[in-house]
Write an enzyme that holds these catalytic residues in place. Sequence first.
Site, short mmCIF file in Angstrom:
data_model
loop_
_atom_site.label_atom_id
_atom_site.label_comp_id
_atom_site.label_asym_id
_atom_site.label_seq_id
_atom_site.Cartn_x
_atom_site.Cartn_y
_atom_site.Cartn_z
N TYR A 141 -57.38 -46.97 -34.77
CA TYR A 141 -56.35 -46.17 -35.42
C TYR A 141 -54.94 -46.65 -35.06
O TYR A 141 -53.97 -46.28 -35.70
CB TYR A 141 -56.49 -44.68 -35.05
CG TYR A 141 -57.72 -44.01 -35.64
CD1 TYR A 141 -58.56 -44.67 -36.53
CD2 TYR A 141 -58.05 -42.71 -35.30
CE1 TYR A 141 -59.69 -44.07 -37.05
CE2 TYR A 141 -59.18 -42.09 -35.83
CZ TYR A 141 -60.00 -42.78 -36.70
OH TYR A 141 -61.12 -42.18 -37.21
N LYS A 191 -70.85 -49.73 -29.98
CA LYS A 191 -71.58 -50.56 -30.95
C LYS A 191 -71.60 -51.97 -30.37
O LYS A 191 -71.13 -52.94 -30.98
CB LYS A 191 -70.86 -50.47 -32.31
CG LYS A 191 -71.64 -51.08 -33.47
CD LYS A 191 -72.85 -50.26 -33.90
CE LYS A 191 -73.59 -50.99 -35.00
NZ LYS A 191 -74.91 -50.40 -35.29
N ASP A 223 -74.81 -45.46 -34.11
CA ASP A 223 -75.67 -45.02 -35.22
C ASP A 223 -76.81 -44.16 -34.68
O ASP A 223 -77.15 -43.11 -35.23
CB ASP A 223 -76.20 -46.21 -36.03
CG ASP A 223 -76.58 -47.41 -35.17
OD1 ASP A 223 -76.23 -47.43 -33.97
OD2 ASP A 223 -77.22 -48.34 -35.67
N ASP A 247 -63.95 -39.35 -33.34
CA ASP A 247 -63.45 -38.56 -34.47
C ASP A 247 -64.63 -38.07 -35.31
O ASP A 247 -64.75 -36.88 -35.64
CB ASP A 247 -62.53 -39.48 -35.30
CG ASP A 247 -61.76 -38.72 -36.36
OD1 ASP A 247 -61.86 -37.48 -36.41
OD2 ASP A 247 -61.05 -39.38 -37.15
N ASP A 251 -66.72 -34.08 -35.05
CA ASP A 251 -66.80 -33.16 -36.20
C ASP A 251 -68.25 -32.83 -36.51
O ASP A 251 -68.60 -31.69 -36.84
CB ASP A 251 -66.15 -33.78 -37.44
CG ASP A 251 -64.68 -33.42 -37.53
OD1 ASP A 251 -64.12 -33.01 -36.48
OD2 ASP A 251 -64.09 -33.53 -38.62
#
Length: 362
Positions: A141, A191, A223, A247, A251
Amino acid sequence: MSCKIAVLAGDGIGPEIMLEAERVLACLQQAFGFAVEIERDLIGGAGLDRDGVPLPESTLRLAQAADAVLLGAVGGPKWELLEPRLRPEQGLLGIRQALGLFSNLRPAILFPQLADASSLKPELVAGLDLMIVRELTGGIYFGEPRGIEGETGARRGFNTLVYSESEIERIGRSAFDIAMRRGRRLCSVDKANVLESTMLWREVMTALGADYPEVELSHMYVDNAAMQLVRAPKQFDVIVTTNMFGDILSDCAAMLTGSIGMLPSASLDRAGKGLYEPVHGSAPDIAGQGLANPLAVLLSLAMMLRYSLDQAPLADQLEAAVGVVLDSGLRTADIAGQGEAVSTSEMGQAVVAQLRRQAEQV
Ligand code: NAD
């Protein structure tokens, strides 16, 4: 020595739920002898209305001088058409940045009494209590270079995923410290089979583990972590991960609980000073009607007691009081389902009354 708390109620339902948080603080003061000083100021739309900016100077000074900040919520239709730098949400981004809050704590807690609110089977989620620690100021980001370049039809959009060892170590220590105060199990999500930046992430987390022998460290690819969160979420105690993975996963974990009015959050700096706020927004659709659920801000206050003010026993008392009130069947409209609902202040007062009963037993 008394603790200094900056209280920033903000907009919409912010002032209504904060009133209940202040009632609880007053009760902790009177009934448990908690030494605390509270100072209030404006942020978001309220700051804009008074000073023309979403983060007034006085608010920032107050937050910097305080031991911790309790924030309600910001935003609303009144300020939606302002230019981006003046929107209420800029107040929130500004204060996080100015305080150097790099560690974002998003618990997913599901009180067993509310297990029916989840989209998962009650037995999979009843009693869920996991904490996601998300790196908040680095990663893709913020990485450079970034942009969109080239001629129309042949343009490229690009971002950079970059983490330095010191950034990984900083968030890693924050997460290990949190795991030490909870169930002492930490799962680092990356990852590392594809992305070099997270190969480094895994290496640094593994090396850090040597400093925390009491914490059981594991690693999981993102994943798989997404799959495990909806398959068997209770296997996790603390998860630490990068900005973007956090992020998304936080959620997803929040929705396991099915009730946005119940979820607290915290953002911490290196010294453990923090800003505590509900996950929900200013809910303009229900503002001013006494319908808001104050439990997310009360649970944010409990996190503040535990993580910034070194008052874990008081945090336990407050969380226990919320549990007893839910056991008694009290529900605000958002968690009542077809049942009868109580108002914001009835819920707040019930928690205070329960805290007083608990204080008599201490
Ligand atoms: P929201 O979280 O405010 O509301 C979403 C839905 O959940 C609404 O139906 C609302 O009534 C309900 N809800 C939220 N909190 C509740 C509570 N405590 N009790 C009962 N019901 C509750 O999200 P939104 O509608 O997308 O955004 C409204 C405003 O809040 C916007 O201006 C947005 O930018 C802002 N916002 C602020 C924050 C923050 O301050 N951290 C976070 C998200 C959104």
